[in-house]
Motif scaffolding. Structure first.
Motif, short mmCIF file in Angstrom:
data_model
loop_
_atom_site.label_atom_id
_atom_site.label_comp_id
_atom_site.label_asym_id
_atom_site.label_seq_id
_atom_site.Cartn_x
_atom_site.Cartn_y
_atom_site.Cartn_z
N VAL A 8 4.88 0.09 -14.41
CA VAL A 8 5.47 0.67 -13.35
C VAL A 8 6.85 1.75 -13.71
CG1 VAL A 8 5.16 -1.45 -11.68
CG2 VAL A 8 7.19 -1.42 -13.05
N GLY A 9 7.07 1.80 -14.81
CA GLY A 9 8.24 2.57 -15.17
C GLY A 9 9.55 1.75 -14.67
N ASP A 10 10.19 2.46 -13.82
CA ASP A 10 11.59 1.88 -13.16
C ASP A 10 11.17 0.71 -12.10
OD1 ASP A 10 13.93 1.58 -11.85
OD2 ASP A 10 14.29 3.73 -11.62
N VAL A 11 11.43 -0.22 -12.40
CA VAL A 11 10.96 -1.34 -11.27
C VAL A 11 11.90 -1.20 -10.30
CG1 VAL A 11 12.48 -3.16 -12.53
CG2 VAL A 11 10.29 -3.84 -11.27
N GLU A 12 13.10 -0.87 -10.45
CA GLU A 12 14.01 -0.94 -9.20
C GLU A 12 13.64 -0.04 -8.16
OE1 GLU A 12 16.08 -3.18 -8.92
OE2 GLU A 12 16.10 -4.04 -11.13
N ALA A 13 13.15 1.30 -8.65
CA ALA A 13 12.60 2.52 -7.84
C ALA A 13 11.69 1.80 -7.05
CB ALA A 13 12.20 3.62 -8.64
N SER B 110 0.84 -1.24 -0.07
CA SER B 110 -0.13 0.20 -0.02
C SER B 110 0.83 1.26 -0.04
CB SER B 110 -0.86 -0.19 1.18
OG SER B 110 -1.67 1.25 1.35
N ALA B 111 1.59 1.40 0.94
CA ALA B 111 2.57 2.54 1.25
C ALA B 111 3.60 2.88 -0.06
CB ALA B 111 3.42 2.56 2.32
N ALA B 112 4.22 1.56 -0.40
CA ALA B 112 5.22 1.50 -1.57
C ALA B 112 4.59 2.00 -2.85
CB ALA B 112 5.99 0.02 -1.66
N LEU B 113 3.60 1.39 -3.20
CA LEU B 113 2.97 1.44 -4.39
C LEU B 113 2.14 2.88 -4.73
CD1 LEU B 113 1.99 0.31 -7.27
CD2 LEU B 113 0.21 -0.88 -6.23
N ARG C 74 11.35 1.12 -2.83
CA ARG C 74 10.38 1.55 -1.82
C ARG C 74 9.74 0.34 -1.09
NH1 ARG C 74 7.91 6.72 -2.95
NH2 ARG C 74 8.25 7.61 -4.87
N LEU C 75 9.56 -0.71 -1.76
CA LEU C 75 8.96 -1.76 -1.15
C LEU C 75 9.79 -2.49 -0.11
CD1 LEU C 75 6.38 -3.80 -0.87
CD2 LEU C 75 7.34 -5.13 -2.78
N ASP C 76 11.02 -2.37 -0.40
CA ASP C 76 12.05 -2.88 0.59
C ASP C 76 12.11 -2.03 1.83
OD1 ASP C 76 14.16 -4.56 1.46
OD2 ASP C 76 15.70 -3.21 0.49
N HIS C 77 11.95 -0.76 1.54
CA HIS C 77 12.02 0.21 2.67
C HIS C 77 10.61 -0.05 3.73
CE1 HIS C 77 12.24 3.98 4.98
NE2 HIS C 77 10.96 3.91 4.55
N GLU C 78 9.66 -0.13 2.90
CA GLU C 78 8.33 -0.54 3.79
C GLU C 78 8.16 -1.78 4.45
OE1 GLU C 78 6.18 1.76 4.34
OE2 GLU C 78 6.92 3.16 2.95
N ASP D 185 4.36 9.67 -7.59
CA ASP D 185 5.24 10.15 -8.42
C ASP D 185 5.29 10.07 -9.77
OD1 ASP D 185 6.69 10.91 -6.06
OD2 ASP D 185 8.26 9.22 -6.22
N LEU D 186 4.37 8.94 -10.50
CA LEU D 186 4.13 8.77 -11.88
C LEU D 186 2.87 9.73 -12.34
CD1 LEU D 186 4.52 5.11 -12.20
CD2 LEU D 186 6.08 6.75 -12.99
N GLY D 187 2.18 10.24 -11.33
CA GLY D 187 1.08 11.56 -11.76
C GLY D 187 -0.21 10.90 -11.23
N ASP D 188 -0.38 9.73 -10.72
CA ASP D 188 -1.82 9.39 -10.28
C ASP D 188 -1.99 9.49 -9.29
OD1 ASP D 188 -2.28 7.56 -12.67
OD2 ASP D 188 -1.54 5.66 -11.80
#
Length: 414
Positions: A399-404, A237-240, A408-412, A246-249
């Motif tokens: 997703v554009g940049d999957v590593e980005a 939830s938080a990562a996505l 985020r998911l790793d952090h959350e 950031d992608l404008g959604d």
């Protein structure tokens, strides 16, 4: 020759695979490289011969009948040995395999073996086995049981009973009356309401561009929350939400599809349904996890209403020509403005860490749900023993940049 008719839900899955590929890929990594893969595969082949579900293929029974499962041999072509790889290279190879779907009329499963893989999380150099299996043969829970049998678990996989069929009109009338009861009970507050639809977001973009598979590994006690599924849903939830923002959604109404086992006795190879769950990204972590857990409980409670069982019974009696006609009308190019989820989170616990391959014990297992025309980002959550793998299957278009996103998911998840 022993034959068993496909249950309607399994036939529907089979026919849909011609338009929307849905093979499953179950990955298992082991603590050491496999020096003699040929000998290890002989043991796998022997165990496959002892399992009725692994010695079948689909045979067409005519346009007016459902296909049947007929007995067949386990053949050498069902085992593919891949050259030595790094862990990242192994995942790239599996991503490429998505384009090479199985032919269930020949064989509905195949085992890919990577005897020596560098950088396996928790093992360093290790072996990897990937079971590719047709969704018509098994859902996630049953596929995990079949893979476990191949990899040494002693408990045989229970057979699925042959579908009964018949009584379509009677069952349809019963389902209609039961649905009225569901509406009445929902209006009275006795049953949770149906899940809300969600506006489409970038993650619902049709898959295009590069496909990526990634995994994050955690210990069970490192994931806060009442369950692993809730902990990962909260992190997604938080990562996505941040990634899409950031992608404008606008992710305010972000939701996920979660496959959930149906109540009652299994009557088909596929015994589950997808439920929509709100991810409430605006809430702080603790309240978000509580809200997601409550929504999952509400979905389970609604699934136990007799109307859902009556609906499943009616589907099980649909004549083959009617269901085949309905599947044929599916248009993968049609876009919807509302969806039940903006991503998928499929969670299966695969039991104790009692599996082995070539003498090496299992260290982790992962899975990669299939993408679809309306879903370009999906997640797998798979545990074995105390090790949890959180997997991401993503298309560049979604997703554009999957590593980005993975960062985020790793952090959350920390």
């Amino acid at each position: 020759m022993t034959v068993r008719r496909l249950a309607p839900v399994d036939a529907q899955t089979l026919w849909m695979s011609a338009t929307v590929p849905n093979d499953q890929f179950l990955l298992y990594a082991f603590a050491a490289a496999v020096p003699d893969p040929g000998a290890a595969l002989e043991e796998i082949r022997r165990r496959a011969y002892l399992c009725p579900d692994l010695t079948v293929r689909v045979r067409d029974a005519g346009a007016r009948q459902y296909p049947v499962w007929e007995r067949c041999a386990v053949e050498p072509g069902q085992f593919v040995i891949h050259a030595d790889q790094t862990w990242a290279g192994c995942l790239r190879t599996v991503a490429d395999l998505v384009a090479d779907q199985l032919d269930p009329w020949t064989h509905p499963w195949r085992l890919h073996v990577f005897p020596a893989v560098d950088g396996v999380p928790g093992a360093g150099a290790g072996g990897v086995a990937v079971l590719q299996i047709s969704h018509a043969l098994a859902d996630g829970i049953r596929a995990s049981a079949l893979a476990a049998w191949l990899l040494g678990r002693p408990a045989p996989v229970p057979p699925v009973p042959s579908p009964l069929g018949g009584g379509f009109v009677r069952r349809s009338i019963a389902a209609a009356w039961a649905h009225r009861g569901l509406v009445r009970d929902t209006d009275a507050g006795l049953v949770p309401p149906q899940a809300h639809s969600r506006p489409v977001l970038r993650s619902n973009t049709r898959p295009a561009g590069a496909l990526s598979l990634r995994t994050l590994i955690r210990r069970r006690d490192a994931l806060p929350g009442p369950t692993v599924t809730v902990a990962v849903l909260s992190a997604v939830s938080a990562a996505l939400a941040g990634h899409l923002r950031d992608l404008g959604d606008d992710p305010a109404l972000l939701g996920a599809e979660v496959p959930m086992a149906r109540p009652g006795v299994r009557q088909a190879n596929n015994h589950y349904g997808n439920v929509g769950v709100g991810l409430v990204p605006h809430l702080p972590r603790d309240r978000r996890a509580s809200a997601i857990a409550a929504d999952l409980r509400a979905r389970r409670r609604r699934a136990t209403h007799p109307a859902l069982a009556a609906e499943a019974a009616a589907l099980a009696a649909v004549p083959a020509p009617v269901l085949r006609w309905g599947v044929g009308r599916f248009d993968p190019d049609r876009r919807s403005e509302a969806v039940s989820g903006n991503t998928v989170v499929s969670s299966v616990h695969r039991g104790p860490a009692d599996l082995s391959f070539g003498g090496a014990p299992v260290v982790l297992t992962a899975g990669f749900p299939a993408l679809s025309p309306m879903m370009g980002l999906v997640h797998g959550v798979h545990g074995i023993g105390d090790t949890i793998a959180i997997s991401v299957h993503a298309a560049e278009s979604a997703v554009g940049d999957v590593e980005a996103y993975l960062d985020r998911l790793d952090h959350e998840l920390r």
